[in-house]
Design a protein around this motif. Structure first.
Motif, PDB file in Angstrom:
ATOM      1  N   GLU A   1      15.371   6.538  -4.275  1.00  0.00           N
ATOM      2  CA  GLU A   1      16.776   6.842  -4.488  1.00  0.00           C
ATOM      3  C   GLU A   1      17.568   6.592  -3.190  1.00  0.00           C
ATOM      4  O   GLU A   1      18.660   6.019  -3.201  1.00  0.00           O
ATOM      5  CB  GLU A   1      16.882   8.316  -4.878  1.00  0.00           C
ATOM      6  CG  GLU A   1      18.173   8.709  -5.547  1.00  0.00           C
ATOM      7  CD  GLU A   1      18.127  10.199  -5.884  1.00  0.00           C
ATOM      8  OE1 GLU A   1      19.173  10.850  -5.798  1.00  0.00           O
ATOM      9  OE2 GLU A   1      17.016  10.704  -6.217  1.00  0.00           O
ATOM     10  N   ALA A   2      16.960   7.017  -2.071  1.00  0.00           N
ATOM     11  CA  ALA A   2      17.611   6.843  -0.767  1.00  0.00           C
ATOM     12  C   ALA A   2      17.770   5.358  -0.453  1.00  0.00           C
ATOM     13  O   ALA A   2      18.829   4.914   0.001  1.00  0.00           O
ATOM     14  CB  ALA A   2      16.796   7.532   0.322  1.00  0.00           C
ATOM     15  N   ILE A   3      16.735   4.598  -0.745  1.00  0.00           N
ATOM     16  CA  ILE A   3      16.812   3.157  -0.484  1.00  0.00           C
ATOM     17  C   ILE A   3      17.986   2.566  -1.255  1.00  0.00           C
ATOM     18  O   ILE A   3      18.780   1.790  -0.721  1.00  0.00           O
ATOM     19  CB  ILE A   3      15.487   2.457  -0.875  1.00  0.00           C
ATOM     20  CG1 ILE A   3      14.381   2.882   0.101  1.00  0.00           C
ATOM     21  CG2 ILE A   3      15.658   0.951  -0.892  1.00  0.00           C
ATOM     22  CD1 ILE A   3      13.021   2.315  -0.214  1.00  0.00           C
ATOM     23  N   GLN A   4      18.111   2.984  -2.532  1.00  0.00           N
ATOM     24  CA  GLN A   4      19.197   2.496  -3.369  1.00  0.00           C
ATOM     25  C   GLN A   4      20.545   2.840  -2.760  1.00  0.00           C
ATOM     26  O   GLN A   4      21.446   2.009  -2.667  1.00  0.00           O
ATOM     27  CB  GLN A   4      19.045   3.102  -4.784  1.00  0.00           C
ATOM     28  CG  GLN A   4      19.694   2.255  -5.851  1.00  0.00           C
ATOM     29  CD  GLN A   4      19.344   0.767  -5.710  1.00  0.00           C
ATOM     30  OE1 GLN A   4      18.173   0.402  -5.624  1.00  0.00           O
ATOM     31  NE2 GLN A   4      20.358  -0.085  -5.625  1.00  0.00           N
ATOM     32  N   LEU A   5      20.627   4.106  -2.312  1.00  0.00           N
ATOM     33  CA  LEU A   5      21.868   4.620  -1.723  1.00  0.00           C
ATOM     34  C   LEU A   5      22.307   3.777  -0.529  1.00  0.00           C
ATOM     35  O   LEU A   5      23.467   3.361  -0.415  1.00  0.00           O
ATOM     36  CB  LEU A   5      21.603   6.062  -1.262  1.00  0.00           C
ATOM     37  CG  LEU A   5      22.589   7.142  -1.648  1.00  0.00           C
ATOM     38  CD1 LEU A   5      22.829   7.151  -3.141  1.00  0.00           C
ATOM     39  CD2 LEU A   5      22.042   8.495  -1.217  1.00  0.00           C
TER      40      LEU A   5
ATOM     41  N   GLU B   1      15.376  -0.663   5.942  1.00  0.00           N
ATOM     42  CA  GLU B   1      14.119  -1.064   6.580  1.00  0.00           C
ATOM     43  C   GLU B   1      13.297   0.155   7.001  1.00  0.00           C
ATOM     44  O   GLU B   1      12.092   0.208   6.820  1.00  0.00           O
ATOM     45  CB  GLU B   1      14.397  -1.951   7.790  1.00  0.00           C
ATOM     46  CG  GLU B   1      13.123  -2.469   8.437  1.00  0.00           C
ATOM     47  CD  GLU B   1      13.378  -3.392   9.627  1.00  0.00           C
ATOM     48  OE1 GLU B   1      14.424  -4.064   9.654  1.00  0.00           O
ATOM     49  OE2 GLU B   1      12.517  -3.422  10.526  1.00  0.00           O
ATOM     50  N   MET B   2      14.001   1.140   7.547  1.00  0.00           N
ATOM     51  CA  MET B   2      13.296   2.351   7.965  1.00  0.00           C
ATOM     52  C   MET B   2      12.674   3.061   6.768  1.00  0.00           C
ATOM     53  O   MET B   2      11.518   3.474   6.801  1.00  0.00           O
ATOM     54  CB  MET B   2      14.273   3.307   8.671  1.00  0.00           C
ATOM     55  CG  MET B   2      14.436   3.030  10.142  1.00  0.00           C
ATOM     56  SD  MET B   2      15.992   3.704  10.744  1.00  0.00           S
ATOM     57  CE  MET B   2      15.582   5.429  10.823  1.00  0.00           C
ATOM     58  N   LEU B   3      13.469   3.185   5.722  1.00  0.00           N
ATOM     59  CA  LEU B   3      13.001   3.898   4.535  1.00  0.00           C
ATOM     60  C   LEU B   3      11.792   3.218   3.917  1.00  0.00           C
ATOM     61  O   LEU B   3      10.868   3.877   3.442  1.00  0.00           O
ATOM     62  CB  LEU B   3      14.129   3.985   3.503  1.00  0.00           C
ATOM     63  CG  LEU B   3      15.120   5.122   3.764  1.00  0.00           C
ATOM     64  CD1 LEU B   3      16.396   4.894   2.980  1.00  0.00           C
ATOM     65  CD2 LEU B   3      14.497   6.458   3.417  1.00  0.00           C
ATOM     66  N   GLU B   4      11.816   1.893   3.954  1.00  0.00           N
ATOM     67  CA  GLU B   4      10.710   1.162   3.346  1.00  0.00           C
ATOM     68  C   GLU B   4       9.397   1.414   4.074  1.00  0.00           C
ATOM     69  O   GLU B   4       8.323   1.194   3.534  1.00  0.00           O
ATOM     70  CB  GLU B   4      11.029  -0.343   3.305  1.00  0.00           C
ATOM     71  CG  GLU B   4      11.896  -0.664   2.115  1.00  0.00           C
ATOM     72  CD  GLU B   4      12.495  -2.061   2.159  1.00  0.00           C
ATOM     73  OE1 GLU B   4      12.404  -2.717   3.221  1.00  0.00           O
ATOM     74  OE2 GLU B   4      13.071  -2.473   1.141  1.00  0.00           O
ATOM     75  N   GLU B   5       9.512   1.874   5.315  1.00  0.00           N
ATOM     76  CA  GLU B   5       8.283   2.105   6.073  1.00  0.00           C
ATOM     77  C   GLU B   5       7.914   3.570   6.156  1.00  0.00           C
ATOM     78  O   GLU B   5       6.910   3.933   6.757  1.00  0.00           O
ATOM     79  CB  GLU B   5       8.425   1.504   7.470  1.00  0.00           C
ATOM     80  CG  GLU B   5       8.401  -0.023   7.392  1.00  0.00           C
ATOM     81  CD  GLU B   5       8.685  -0.686   8.715  1.00  0.00           C
ATOM     82  OE1 GLU B   5       8.347  -0.076   9.748  1.00  0.00           O
ATOM     83  OE2 GLU B   5       9.255  -1.785   8.702  1.00  0.00           O
ATOM     84  N   ILE B   6       8.741   4.430   5.579  1.00  0.00           N
ATOM     85  CA  ILE B   6       8.417   5.860   5.569  1.00  0.00           C
ATOM     86  C   ILE B   6       7.404   6.118   4.462  1.00  0.00           C
ATOM     87  O   ILE B   6       7.523   5.601   3.355  1.00  0.00           O
ATOM     88  CB  ILE B   6       9.705   6.699   5.343  1.00  0.00           C
ATOM     89  CG1 ILE B   6      10.576   6.632   6.601  1.00  0.00           C
ATOM     90  CG2 ILE B   6       9.354   8.144   5.004  1.00  0.00           C
ATOM     91  CD1 ILE B   6      11.875   7.384   6.498  1.00  0.00           C
ATOM     92  N   ASP B   7       6.398   6.921   4.783  1.00  0.00           N
ATOM     93  CA  ASP B   7       5.343   7.184   3.805  1.00  0.00           C
ATOM     94  C   ASP B   7       5.718   8.294   2.825  1.00  0.00           C
ATOM     95  O   ASP B   7       5.308   8.275   1.676  1.00  0.00           O
ATOM     96  CB  ASP B   7       4.036   7.564   4.522  1.00  0.00           C
ATOM     97  CG  ASP B   7       3.391   6.324   5.143  1.00  0.00           C
ATOM     98  OD1 ASP B   7       3.623   5.227   4.591  1.00  0.00           O
ATOM     99  OD2 ASP B   7       2.699   6.460   6.164  1.00  0.00           O
ATOM    100  N   ASP B   8       6.496   9.262   3.319  1.00  0.00           N
ATOM    101  CA  ASP B   8       6.821  10.413   2.467  1.00  0.00           C
ATOM    102  C   ASP B   8       7.565   9.981   1.216  1.00  0.00           C
ATOM    103  O   ASP B   8       8.352   9.041   1.240  1.00  0.00           O
ATOM    104  CB  ASP B   8       7.699  11.414   3.242  1.00  0.00           C
ATOM    105  CG  ASP B   8       6.981  11.920   4.485  1.00  0.00           C
ATOM    106  OD1 ASP B   8       5.739  11.830   4.520  1.00  0.00           O
ATOM    107  OD2 ASP B   8       7.677  12.369   5.413  1.00  0.00           O
TER     108      ASP B   8
END
Length: 560
Positions: free
Chosen positions: A65-69, A80-87
């Motif tokens: 959802e955050a990536i979309q946002l 890019e950061m979100l795509e690499e976050i594991d959580d």
RNA sequence: GCCGGCGUAGCUCAACAGGUAGAGCAGCGCACUUGUAAUGCGCGGGUUGGGGGUUCGAGUCCCUCCGUCGGCUCCA
């Protein structure tokens, strides 16, 4: 701040913006180039946001959802950061029209921000990667009150006043000139005295501990740097030719010390061998990293290499550690931060060697009951190391001694000793410094003491000030007697007022002024004024000399 | 090396929106012979970091190189 920047520059893309030790920064990709004049504008906008007193809301959302946002707002860095976050879940904080990805915590409302200031602009690579794009970074700081902010800004100014580059020129210690070249230090007479005092002290302390002084040339055959591995590592060296033969200017002293080791057959009873050199080395540092004495292209290390057996290595490292700390305390440093750096990405040697070496360093630190932290992957290519950082009078940290384990060079150079078993074994090698480099250390000392060195280090220890011309003879006699006892004394016989001579001595941070006029000359006494302003009259020269020698001998630390 | 700022006398700084560089300190000279953080007067000192360009004219605008400062990356 990011909200303010977005309001002023809607095209700005947010990168990363963490809190740091004494403030914060935020990296942006903004088409417009920011200039210092933009900072007040951003501050104004920030104040507006503070007065709007927007509530700050925390929201937990699914990663997708955050990536979309952020994709919707084309915040590519955030994506890019979100795509690499594991959580699976991340937190988003919002205030007014602005929201950002952040772990938190945050204040409850923007109105809670009390005192802040934007400090500087800088370039910074995205994710600290040289090959990625350059972003614009804004540094700032914030405090609970104006008072604390002002205190912080005051400390920054104090640091500026103590800047060794400024003091180095004012106190006539050294200079770095265009004509000579960047990163190349010339020591003026006073700086040379300071350095010589430090060098003599180091030589004595090393001899006490069983080190042997050696001296090696500044240039060595190119081939030896292939043997050592520097060539293959593309170590930043300077190379040139002599009669068709390749040579390199040494960036390290190790090969020469190894040659001394190899000059004869070594038996286990020869070990440990400790070779010490005040070795001047040159490194091709990239222009942007040069900084006064702290980062130069030519510098002198108080370098030593210890060759020993594996069994001896722990004790040797223990000794290096206690040696280093003992000396640091004498120079006036008593708070340290110790890092143990482990295997980097590019390295020579085997995994087993690295593990063995790292363990030995760990054990030595632990047996000295020293707190340390692990700096993962920060070792040098040839071995793991211990780095010691020093805390100065202003609470800043400086790079000091280093102790580096080396299993690799002995092997590369085919070093050996004959063991008790009459078999050949490869010795262990330890590189270590006590101060690091004389240049850097002198820079640190200047800032630590704000140029007002302890008596034993002061380039001029005493200046004798005759009140009028008729006192010059008497003053000269005093200078002569002081000098004959090894005290660094000078006379100021300018036809100036005493007040002005005192002012000049004070500006040069000379620890003691001896003032002589009719009163002193007639009674064969002296008046002594210390840098701090203490004024004593009618003193006996012999007593003064003894007191000075005591203070020099004790290496007493005075408050700057 | 990268991003941005800056570069005027030995040092610290000045010179409106382009109109052929000023001051203080330091230095030198003279006077003063001095008692605890600046004695007075006078003098000299700059091809404005280098090179190129725009302009009638450049310290000021543009390009480039060098240096430097703040960071990034790297490091003793």
């Amino acid at each position: 701040m990011a909200q303010a920047v977005k309001r002023l520059f809607p095209d700005a893309k947010l990168a990363i913006g963490p809190a740091i030790e004494d403030g914060f920064y935020y990296d942006f990709d903004i088409p417009k180039k920011l200039t210092p004049e933009d900072l007040p504008r951003i501050e104004d906008e920030m104040n507006r946001i503070i007065s709007e007193d927007l509530p700050i809301e925390r929201r937990e959302v699914r990663r997708e959802e955050a990536i979309q946002l952020f994709r919707n707002k084309s915040e590519r860095f955030k994506v890019e950061m979100l795509e690499e976050i594991d959580d699976e879940r991340v937190t988003i904080y919002s205030q007014g029209e602005f929201f950002d990805l952040c772990r938190g915590p945050h204040l409850s409302r923007t109105g809670r921000v009390r005192a802040f200031k934007l400090l500087s602009l800088a370039g910074a690579y995205w994710r600290g990667d040289e090959s990625r794009e350059m972003l614009q970074r804004i540094y700032g700081t914030a405090f609970d009150s104006e008072k604390e902010l002002n205190h912080y800004l005051g400390a920054r100014e104090e640091a500026l006043r103590r800047d060794h580059r400024k003091l180095g020129v004012e106190l006539e210690l050294f200079s770095i000139r265009d004509e000579i070249g960047p990163g190349l230090v010339i020591y003026h007479p006073k700086g040379a005295v300071l350095r010589t005092v430090i060098e003599d002290f180091l030589k004595k302390e090393h001899a006490k501990r069983g080190y042997q002084l050696v001296i090696s040339p500044h240039i060595m055959r190119r081939d030896i740097w292939a043997t050592s591995g520097h060539l293959q590592m593309e170590y930043p060296m300077y190379f040139f030719e002599i009669e068709g033969q390749g040579y390199g200017i040494k960036p390290m002293n190790c090969p020469a010390h190894i040659m001394i080791y190899k000059s004869r057959t070594r038996g286990h009873r020869d070990l440990p061998l400790r070779f010490f050199e005040l070795g001047t080395v040159y490194r091709h540092e990239r222009s942007g990293v040069l900084h006064g004495l702290l980062r130069v292209r030519g510098f002198t290390q108080d370098d030593a290499h210890i060759f020993c057996t594996m069994e001896q290595s722990e004790e040797e490292i223990n000794n290096c550690i206690s040696f280093a700390f003992e000396i640091q305390r004498i120079f006036g440093f008593d708070t340290f931060r110790i890092a143990l750096s482990t295997r980097p990405e590019h390295f020579v040697g085997t995994h087993e060697d690295w593990e063995k070496a790292t363990e030995t360093l760990k054990k030595a630190l632990e047996s000295n009951e020293l707190d340390y932290f692990i700096d993962e992957g920060e070792g040098v290519f040839y071995g793991p190391k211990i780095d010691v950082k020093l805390r100065d009078a202003l609470g800043r940290w400086w790079q000091g001694p280093t102790i580096q384990f080396d299993f690799n060079l002995p092997r590369r150079f085919g070093m050996a000793y004959v063991g008790a078993d009459n078999e050949e074994h490869t010795p262990v090698m330890i590189h270590r410094t006590v101060l690091g480099s004389l240049e850097r250390y002198i820079g640190i000392l200047i800032e630590h003491y704000a140029g007002a060195f302890p008596l034993w280090l002061a380039p001029v220890q005493v200046v004798v000030l005759p009140i009028a011309d008729r006192h010059v003879t008497y003053a000269s006699e005093i200078v002569g007697k002081l000098r004959s006892r090894g005290i660094r004394a000078e006379i100021n016989q300018e036809r100036e007022t005493t007040a002005n001579k005192i002012r000049k001595a004070w500006q040069m941070k000379i620890p003691y002024m001896i003032i002589v006029g009719d009163n002193e000359q007639n009674s064969n006494t002296l008046s002594v004024r210390s840098l701090s302003g203490k004024d004593e009259r009618g003193l006996d020269l012999k007593q003064v000399i003894d007191d000075l020698l005591d203070e020099i001998e004790s290496k007493a630390i005075r408050k700057a």
